[in-house]
Design a protein around this motif. Structure first.
Motif, PDB file in Angstrom:
ATOM      1  N   ALA A 191      15.513  -1.750  -3.209  1.00  0.00           N
ATOM      2  CA  ALA A 191      14.982  -2.724  -4.159  1.00  0.00           C
ATOM      3  C   ALA A 191      14.013  -2.057  -5.126  1.00  0.00           C
ATOM      4  N   HIS A 192      13.293  -1.032  -4.652  1.00  0.00           N
ATOM      5  CA  HIS A 192      12.403  -0.297  -5.554  1.00  0.00           C
ATOM      6  C   HIS A 192      13.216   0.499  -6.570  1.00  0.00           C
ATOM      7  N   ALA A 193      14.364   1.020  -6.155  1.00  0.00           N
ATOM      8  CA  ALA A 193      15.246   1.707  -7.104  1.00  0.00           C
ATOM      9  C   ALA A 193      15.707   0.732  -8.180  1.00  0.00           C
ATOM     10  N   ALA A 194      16.000  -0.513  -7.778  1.00  0.00           N
ATOM     11  CA  ALA A 194      16.390  -1.529  -8.754  1.00  0.00           C
ATOM     12  C   ALA A 194      15.238  -1.815  -9.714  1.00  0.00           C
ATOM     13  N   LEU A 195      14.030  -1.890  -9.174  1.00  0.00           N
ATOM     14  CA  LEU A 195      12.840  -2.110 -10.000  1.00  0.00           C
ATOM     15  C   LEU A 195      12.658  -0.967 -10.995  1.00  0.00           C
TER      16      LEU A 195
ATOM     17  N   ALA B   1       0.831  -1.205   0.000  1.00  0.00           N
ATOM     18  CA  ALA B   1       0.000   0.000   0.000  1.00  0.00           C
ATOM     19  C   ALA B   1       0.861   1.248   0.000  1.00  0.00           C
ATOM     20  N   VAL B   2       2.126   1.113  -0.436  1.00  0.00           N
ATOM     21  CA  VAL B   2       3.057   2.252  -0.462  1.00  0.00           C
ATOM     22  C   VAL B   2       3.774   2.307  -1.814  1.00  0.00           C
ATOM     23  N   SER B   3       2.993   2.199  -2.882  1.00  0.00           N
ATOM     24  CA  SER B   3       3.506   2.359  -4.250  1.00  0.00           C
ATOM     25  C   SER B   3       4.607   1.377  -4.623  1.00  0.00           C
ATOM     26  N   GLY B   4       4.599   0.217  -4.007  1.00  0.00           N
ATOM     27  CA  GLY B   4       5.579  -0.802  -4.353  1.00  0.00           C
ATOM     28  C   GLY B   4       6.891  -0.710  -3.624  1.00  0.00           C
ATOM     29  N   THR B   5       7.048   0.252  -2.726  1.00  0.00           N
ATOM     30  CA  THR B   5       8.354   0.452  -2.104  1.00  0.00           C
ATOM     31  C   THR B   5       8.698  -0.605  -1.056  1.00  0.00           C
TER      32      THR B   5
ATOM     33  N   ARG C  91      17.115   7.091  -0.444  1.00  0.00           N
ATOM     34  CA  ARG C  91      16.393   7.719   0.665  1.00  0.00           C
ATOM     35  C   ARG C  91      15.956   9.140   0.295  1.00  0.00           C
ATOM     36  N   ALA C  92      15.109   9.712   1.144  1.00  0.00           N
ATOM     37  CA  ALA C  92      14.685  11.093   0.952  1.00  0.00           C
ATOM     38  C   ALA C  92      15.899  12.017   0.972  1.00  0.00           C
ATOM     39  N   GLY C  93      15.806  13.115   0.241  1.00  0.00           N
ATOM     40  CA  GLY C  93      16.936  14.034   0.123  1.00  0.00           C
ATOM     41  C   GLY C  93      17.436  14.574   1.439  1.00  0.00           C
ATOM     42  N   GLU C  94      16.519  14.840   2.381  1.00  0.00           N
ATOM     43  CA  GLU C  94      16.953  15.404   3.662  1.00  0.00           C
ATOM     44  C   GLU C  94      17.770  14.409   4.478  1.00  0.00           C
ATOM     45  N   ARG C  95      17.500  13.123   4.302  1.00  0.00           N
ATOM     46  CA  ARG C  95      18.319  12.129   4.988  1.00  0.00           C
ATOM     47  C   ARG C  95      19.680  12.008   4.305  1.00  0.00           C
ATOM     48  N   PHE C  96      19.690  12.026   2.975  1.00  0.00           N
ATOM     49  CA  PHE C  96      20.952  11.991   2.239  1.00  0.00           C
ATOM     50  C   PHE C  96      21.851  13.156   2.669  1.00  0.00           C
ATOM     51  N   ARG C  97      21.270  14.352   2.755  1.00  0.00           N
ATOM     52  CA  ARG C  97      22.063  15.538   3.090  1.00  0.00           C
ATOM     53  C   ARG C  97      22.485  15.575   4.550  1.00  0.00           C
TER      54      ARG C  97
ATOM     55  N   ALA D 175      28.271   9.020  -3.091  1.00  0.00           N
ATOM     56  CA  ALA D 175      26.951   8.580  -3.547  1.00  0.00           C
ATOM     57  C   ALA D 175      26.180   9.752  -4.153  1.00  0.00           C
ATOM     58  N   VAL D 176      25.162   9.431  -4.937  1.00  0.00           N
ATOM     59  CA  VAL D 176      24.308  10.418  -5.594  1.00  0.00           C
ATOM     60  C   VAL D 176      22.901  10.285  -5.019  1.00  0.00           C
ATOM     61  N   SER D 177      22.294  11.398  -4.649  1.00  0.00           N
ATOM     62  CA  SER D 177      20.936  11.377  -4.111  1.00  0.00           C
ATOM     63  C   SER D 177      19.945  11.039  -5.220  1.00  0.00           C
ATOM     64  N   ALA D 178      19.146   9.977  -5.002  1.00  0.00           N
ATOM     65  CA  ALA D 178      18.164   9.522  -5.993  1.00  0.00           C
ATOM     66  C   ALA D 178      16.905   9.057  -5.267  1.00  0.00           C
ATOM     67  N   PRO D 179      16.155   9.991  -4.669  1.00  0.00           N
ATOM     68  CA  PRO D 179      14.980   9.599  -3.876  1.00  0.00           C
ATOM     69  C   PRO D 179      13.993   8.764  -4.681  1.00  0.00           C
ATOM     70  N   THR D 180      13.496   7.719  -4.062  1.00  0.00           N
ATOM     71  CA  THR D 180      12.526   6.852  -4.725  1.00  0.00           C
ATOM     72  C   THR D 180      11.307   7.627  -5.194  1.00  0.00           C
ATOM     73  N   SER D 181      10.908   8.634  -4.440  1.00  0.00           N
ATOM     74  CA  SER D 181       9.712   9.408  -4.795  1.00  0.00           C
ATOM     75  C   SER D 181       9.822  10.017  -6.192  1.00  0.00           C
ATOM     76  N   ALA D 182      11.035  10.258  -6.662  1.00  0.00           N
ATOM     77  CA  ALA D 182      11.218  10.887  -7.979  1.00  0.00           C
ATOM     78  C   ALA D 182      10.896   9.940  -9.126  1.00  0.00           C
ATOM     79  N   THR D 183      10.741   8.643  -8.843  1.00  0.00           N
ATOM     80  CA  THR D 183      10.417   7.683  -9.899  1.00  0.00           C
ATOM     81  C   THR D 183       8.923   7.365  -9.934  1.00  0.00           C
ATOM     82  N   LEU D 184       8.144   8.041  -9.083  1.00  0.00           N
ATOM     83  CA  LEU D 184       6.715   7.765  -8.975  1.00  0.00           C
ATOM     84  C   LEU D 184       5.885   8.955  -9.432  1.00  0.00           C
TER      85      LEU D 184
END
Length: 274
Positions: free
Chosen positions: A238-242, A91-95, A169-175, A191-200
Protein backbone atom coordinates in the motif's frame (compact mmCIF):
# COMPACT_ATOMS: atom_id res chain seq x y z
CA UNK A 1 0.86 13.45 1.98
CA UNK A 2 0.71 16.11 4.68
CA UNK A 3 3.64 17.55 6.63
CA UNK A 4 3.76 18.09 10.38
CA UNK A 5 3.44 21.88 10.21
CA UNK A 6 0.32 21.74 8.06
CA UNK A 7 -1.23 19.11 10.31
CA UNK A 8 -0.54 21.24 13.40
CA UNK A 9 -2.25 24.18 11.73
CA UNK A 10 -5.29 22.12 10.79
CA UNK A 11 -5.60 20.67 14.29
CA UNK A 12 -5.72 24.21 15.67
CA UNK A 13 -8.45 25.22 13.20
CA UNK A 14 -12.21 25.14 13.60
CA UNK A 15 -12.44 22.06 11.36
CA UNK A 16 -9.65 19.68 12.42
CA UNK A 17 -9.17 16.39 10.59
CA UNK A 18 -9.67 13.00 12.17
CA UNK A 19 -6.25 11.64 13.15
CA UNK A 20 -5.68 7.88 13.21
CA UNK A 21 -2.58 6.20 14.67
CA UNK A 22 -1.62 2.97 12.87
CA UNK A 23 1.57 2.04 14.68
CA UNK A 24 2.53 -1.49 13.70
CA UNK A 25 5.62 -3.27 12.49
CA UNK A 26 6.51 -6.85 11.73
CA UNK A 27 7.74 -8.48 14.93
CA UNK A 28 6.40 -5.76 17.27
CA UNK A 29 6.36 -4.21 19.77
CA UNK A 30 2.55 -4.03 19.89
CA UNK A 31 1.30 -0.71 18.56
CA UNK A 32 -1.20 -0.18 21.37
CA UNK A 33 1.63 -0.12 23.90
CA UNK A 34 3.53 2.46 21.87
CA UNK A 35 0.36 4.53 21.47
CA UNK A 36 -0.13 4.58 25.24
CA UNK A 37 3.35 6.03 25.72
CA UNK A 38 2.53 9.07 23.59
CA UNK A 39 0.67 10.02 20.43
CA UNK A 40 -0.57 13.02 18.49
CA UNK A 41 -3.30 14.68 20.56
CA UNK A 42 -6.83 13.76 19.38
CA UNK A 43 -5.51 10.61 17.67
CA UNK A 44 -7.43 7.35 17.83
CA UNK A 45 -5.48 4.09 17.80
CA UNK A 46 -6.15 1.66 14.96
CA UNK A 47 -5.09 -1.98 15.29
CA UNK A 48 -3.75 -3.16 11.93
CA UNK A 49 -3.97 -6.88 12.71
CA UNK A 50 -7.57 -6.87 13.93
CA UNK A 51 -9.18 -3.86 12.20
CA UNK A 52 -7.32 -3.56 8.90
CA UNK A 53 -7.09 -7.25 8.03
CA UNK A 54 -9.29 -10.30 7.88
CA UNK A 55 -8.33 -13.81 8.87
CA UNK A 56 -8.63 -16.87 6.67
CA UNK A 57 -6.65 -19.75 5.23
CA UNK A 58 -2.87 -19.49 4.69
CA UNK A 59 -3.57 -19.19 0.95
CA UNK A 60 -5.43 -15.94 1.72
CA UNK A 61 -2.20 -14.41 3.04
CA UNK A 62 -1.23 -13.06 6.45
CA UNK A 63 -3.23 -9.85 6.12
CA UNK A 64 -6.15 -10.38 3.73
CA UNK A 65 -8.51 -7.45 3.32
CA UNK A 66 -11.06 -7.08 6.12
CA UNK A 67 -14.71 -7.74 5.48
CA UNK A 68 -16.39 -4.58 4.20
CA UNK A 69 -18.96 -4.52 7.02
CA UNK A 70 -16.28 -5.10 9.65
CA UNK A 71 -14.18 -2.26 8.26
CA UNK A 72 -17.15 0.10 8.25
CA UNK A 73 -17.92 -0.82 11.86
CA UNK A 74 -14.29 -0.10 12.81
CA UNK A 75 -14.34 3.25 11.02
CA UNK A 76 -17.46 4.20 12.94
CA UNK A 77 -15.74 3.27 16.21
CA UNK A 78 -12.96 5.68 15.25
CA UNK A 79 -15.62 8.38 14.94
CA UNK A 80 -15.51 8.79 11.16
CA UNK A 81 -18.42 10.59 9.56
CA UNK A 82 -19.16 11.22 5.90
CA UNK A 83 -17.15 14.14 4.58
CA UNK A 84 -14.45 13.97 7.28
CA UNK A 85 -10.88 14.78 6.36
CA UNK A 86 -8.57 12.06 7.69
CA UNK A 87 -4.85 11.98 8.48
CA UNK A 88 -3.14 8.67 9.23
CA UNK A 89 0.33 8.16 10.67
CA UNK A 90 2.70 5.62 12.19
CA UNK A 91 6.30 5.48 13.40
CA UNK A 92 7.74 3.67 10.36
CA UNK A 93 7.69 6.34 7.63
CA UNK A 94 4.12 5.60 6.62
CA UNK A 95 4.70 1.98 5.68
CA UNK A 96 1.95 0.71 7.97
CA UNK A 97 -0.28 3.82 7.93
CA UNK A 98 -0.46 3.49 4.15
CA UNK A 99 -2.53 0.34 4.66
CA UNK A 100 -5.28 2.46 6.21
CA UNK A 101 -4.82 5.17 3.56
CA UNK A 102 -5.34 2.54 0.88
CA UNK A 103 -8.33 0.90 2.58
CA UNK A 104 -10.12 4.22 3.13
CA UNK A 105 -9.49 5.24 -0.47
CA UNK A 106 -10.64 1.79 -1.63
CA UNK A 107 -13.80 2.29 0.45
CA UNK A 108 -14.60 5.65 -1.16
CA UNK A 109 -13.03 8.18 1.25
CA UNK A 110 -11.29 10.78 -0.91
CA UNK A 111 -9.82 13.17 1.69
CA UNK A 112 -7.25 11.00 3.46
CA UNK A 113 -3.55 11.78 3.76
CA UNK A 114 -0.47 10.21 5.33
CA UNK A 115 1.72 12.23 7.72
CA UNK A 116 5.05 12.59 5.92
CA UNK A 117 7.82 11.21 8.14
CA UNK A 118 5.36 9.89 10.71
CA UNK A 119 5.50 10.50 14.45
CA UNK A 120 9.22 11.28 14.33
CA UNK A 121 8.58 14.20 11.99
CA UNK A 122 5.79 15.46 14.26
CA UNK A 123 8.10 15.49 17.29
CA UNK A 124 10.97 17.03 15.30
CA UNK A 125 8.64 19.88 14.28
CA UNK A 126 7.86 20.60 17.93
CA UNK A 127 4.53 18.80 18.03
CA UNK A 128 3.46 17.76 21.48
CA UNK A 129 2.36 14.27 22.44
CA UNK A 130 -0.73 13.25 24.36
CA UNK A 131 -1.07 10.34 26.74
CA UNK A 132 -4.85 10.05 26.81
CA UNK A 133 -6.45 8.48 23.77
CA UNK A 134 -9.40 10.25 22.17
CA UNK A 135 -12.87 8.81 22.86
CA UNK A 136 -14.84 9.89 19.82
CA UNK A 137 -18.58 9.73 19.44
CA UNK A 138 -19.47 6.82 17.12
CA UNK A 139 -19.48 7.88 13.49
CA UNK A 140 -22.00 7.18 10.75
CA UNK A 141 -19.74 6.83 7.72
CA UNK A 142 -20.88 4.50 4.93
CA UNK A 143 -18.13 2.60 3.15
CA UNK A 144 -18.10 0.45 0.06
CA UNK A 145 -15.04 -1.29 -1.35
CA UNK A 146 -14.14 -1.06 -5.01
CA UNK A 147 -12.80 2.44 -5.61
CA UNK A 148 -9.24 1.19 -6.17
CA UNK A 149 -8.14 -1.75 -8.35
CA UNK A 150 -6.96 -5.07 -6.92
CA UNK A 151 -5.37 -8.23 -8.29
CA UNK A 152 -5.92 -11.87 -7.44
CA UNK A 153 -3.15 -14.46 -7.86
CA UNK A 154 -4.03 -15.25 -11.48
CA UNK A 155 -4.05 -11.58 -12.46
CA UNK A 156 -0.74 -11.03 -10.65
CA UNK A 157 0.79 -13.96 -12.52
CA UNK A 158 -0.38 -12.61 -15.88
CA UNK A 159 0.60 -8.97 -15.36
CA UNK A 160 4.35 -9.17 -16.16
CA UNK A 161 3.55 -10.08 -19.74
CA UNK A 162 1.62 -6.87 -20.38
CA UNK A 163 2.74 -4.47 -17.62
CA UNK A 164 4.93 -4.22 -14.52
CA UNK A 165 4.47 -6.11 -11.25
CA UNK A 166 6.42 -4.39 -8.45
CA UNK A 167 7.62 -6.26 -5.36
CA UNK A 168 7.91 -3.79 -2.46
CA UNK A 169 9.87 -6.08 -0.11
CA UNK A 170 13.55 -5.74 0.70
CA UNK A 171 15.86 -6.87 -2.09
CA UNK A 172 17.23 -9.83 -0.17
CA UNK A 173 13.74 -11.24 0.27
CA UNK A 174 12.94 -10.68 -3.41
CA UNK A 175 16.13 -12.51 -4.42
CA UNK A 176 15.32 -15.41 -2.07
CA UNK A 177 18.41 -14.98 0.09
CA UNK A 178 16.33 -14.77 3.29
CA UNK A 179 12.70 -15.34 4.18
CA UNK A 180 11.78 -14.63 7.81
CA UNK A 181 8.05 -15.41 7.76
CA UNK A 182 6.74 -17.03 4.59
CA UNK A 183 7.08 -20.73 3.68
CA UNK A 184 9.12 -20.24 0.49
CA UNK A 185 11.77 -17.69 -0.44
CA UNK A 186 11.86 -15.73 -3.68
CA UNK A 187 9.34 -13.77 -5.72
CA UNK A 188 6.51 -14.04 -8.21
CA UNK A 189 8.04 -14.87 -11.61
CA UNK A 190 8.40 -11.78 -13.79
CA UNK A 191 8.11 -9.33 -10.89
CA UNK A 192 10.50 -6.38 -10.53
CA UNK A 193 12.26 -5.62 -7.24
CA UNK A 194 11.10 -2.20 -5.95
CA UNK A 195 11.97 -1.93 -2.24
CA UNK A 196 9.88 0.60 -0.37
CA UNK A 197 13.03 2.01 1.21
CA UNK A 198 14.06 3.38 -2.20
CA UNK A 199 11.12 5.81 -2.16
CA UNK A 200 12.10 7.33 1.20
CA UNK A 201 14.65 10.00 2.06
CA UNK A 202 17.14 9.35 4.92
CA UNK A 203 14.86 11.24 7.33
CA UNK A 204 11.95 8.90 6.57
CA UNK A 205 9.99 11.36 4.45
CA UNK A 206 8.73 10.54 0.98
CA UNK A 207 11.01 11.58 -1.87
CA UNK A 208 9.90 14.56 -3.95
CA UNK A 209 7.60 13.84 -6.88
CA UNK A 210 10.27 14.26 -9.62
CA UNK A 211 12.60 11.85 -7.80
CA UNK A 212 9.81 9.33 -7.37
CA UNK A 213 8.82 9.61 -11.03
CA UNK A 214 12.44 9.01 -12.08
CA UNK A 215 12.70 6.05 -9.73
CA UNK A 216 9.61 4.38 -11.13
CA UNK A 217 10.57 5.21 -14.72
CA UNK A 218 13.81 3.28 -14.16
CA UNK A 219 11.66 0.30 -13.16
CA UNK A 220 9.67 0.53 -16.38
CA UNK A 221 6.67 2.43 -15.03
CA UNK A 222 5.16 5.34 -16.94
CA UNK A 223 1.79 7.11 -16.95
CA UNK A 224 0.23 4.54 -19.26
CA UNK A 225 1.82 1.40 -17.80
CA UNK A 226 -0.40 -1.30 -16.27
CA UNK A 227 1.08 -1.63 -12.77
CA UNK A 228 0.50 -4.04 -9.91
CA UNK A 229 2.12 -4.01 -6.47
CA UNK A 230 2.64 -6.64 -3.80
CA UNK A 231 4.83 -7.26 -0.76
CA UNK A 232 4.83 -9.90 1.97
CA UNK A 233 1.24 -9.57 3.14
CA UNK A 234 -0.24 -6.55 1.36
CA UNK A 235 0.75 -3.91 3.94
CA UNK A 236 3.93 -2.36 2.54
CA UNK A 237 2.50 -2.70 -0.96
CA UNK A 238 0.00 0.00 0.00
CA UNK A 239 2.96 2.32 0.61
CA UNK A 240 4.20 1.53 -2.90
CA UNK A 241 0.76 2.57 -4.16
CA UNK A 242 1.03 5.78 -2.14
CA UNK A 243 4.49 6.49 -3.60
CA UNK A 244 3.22 5.96 -7.15
CA UNK A 245 0.40 8.45 -6.57
CA UNK A 246 2.84 10.89 -4.94
CA UNK A 247 4.92 10.60 -8.12
CA UNK A 248 1.93 11.78 -10.15
CA UNK A 249 1.20 8.30 -11.52
CA UNK A 250 -2.08 6.39 -11.36
CA UNK A 251 -2.76 4.31 -8.26
CA UNK A 252 -1.73 0.74 -9.17
CA UNK A 253 -3.64 -2.48 -8.65
CA UNK A 254 -2.78 -4.04 -5.30
CA UNK A 255 -2.46 -7.80 -4.76
CA UNK A 256 -3.83 -8.09 -1.19
CA UNK A 257 -2.68 -11.67 -0.58
CA UNK A 258 0.83 -10.80 -1.78
CA UNK A 259 3.72 -13.23 -1.39
CA UNK A 260 2.36 -14.76 1.83
CA UNK A 261 -0.65 -16.03 -0.11
CA UNK A 262 1.35 -16.90 -3.23
CA UNK A 263 4.03 -18.88 -1.37
CA UNK A 264 1.43 -20.89 0.57
CA UNK A 265 -0.03 -22.23 -2.67
CA UNK A 266 2.20 -25.11 -3.88
CA UNK A 267 0.82 -24.77 -7.41
CA UNK A 268 2.38 -21.30 -7.75
CA UNK A 269 5.98 -21.16 -9.03
CA UNK A 270 8.55 -19.07 -7.16
CA UNK A 271 11.58 -17.42 -8.79
CA UNK A 272 14.84 -16.48 -7.10
CA UNK A 273 17.74 -14.21 -7.97
CA UNK A 274 17.86 -10.64 -9.18
Amino acid sequence: MIDAAELAGLLASTAPPRVLDVRWKLGGPPGAEEFAKGHIPSAVYVDLDTELAGHGEPTDGRHPLPDEADFQAAARRWGLRSGDAVVVYDAVSGTSAARLWWLLRHAGVSDVRVLDGGLEAWVAAGGRLGAQGARPEPGDIRLRFGALPTLDADAAAALPGRGVLLDARAGERFRGEVEPVDPRAGHIPGAVSAPTSATLAPDGRMLAAPELAAHFAALGVGPDTAVGVYCGSGVTAAHAALALEAAGLPVPALYPGSFSAWSNDPSRPVATGA
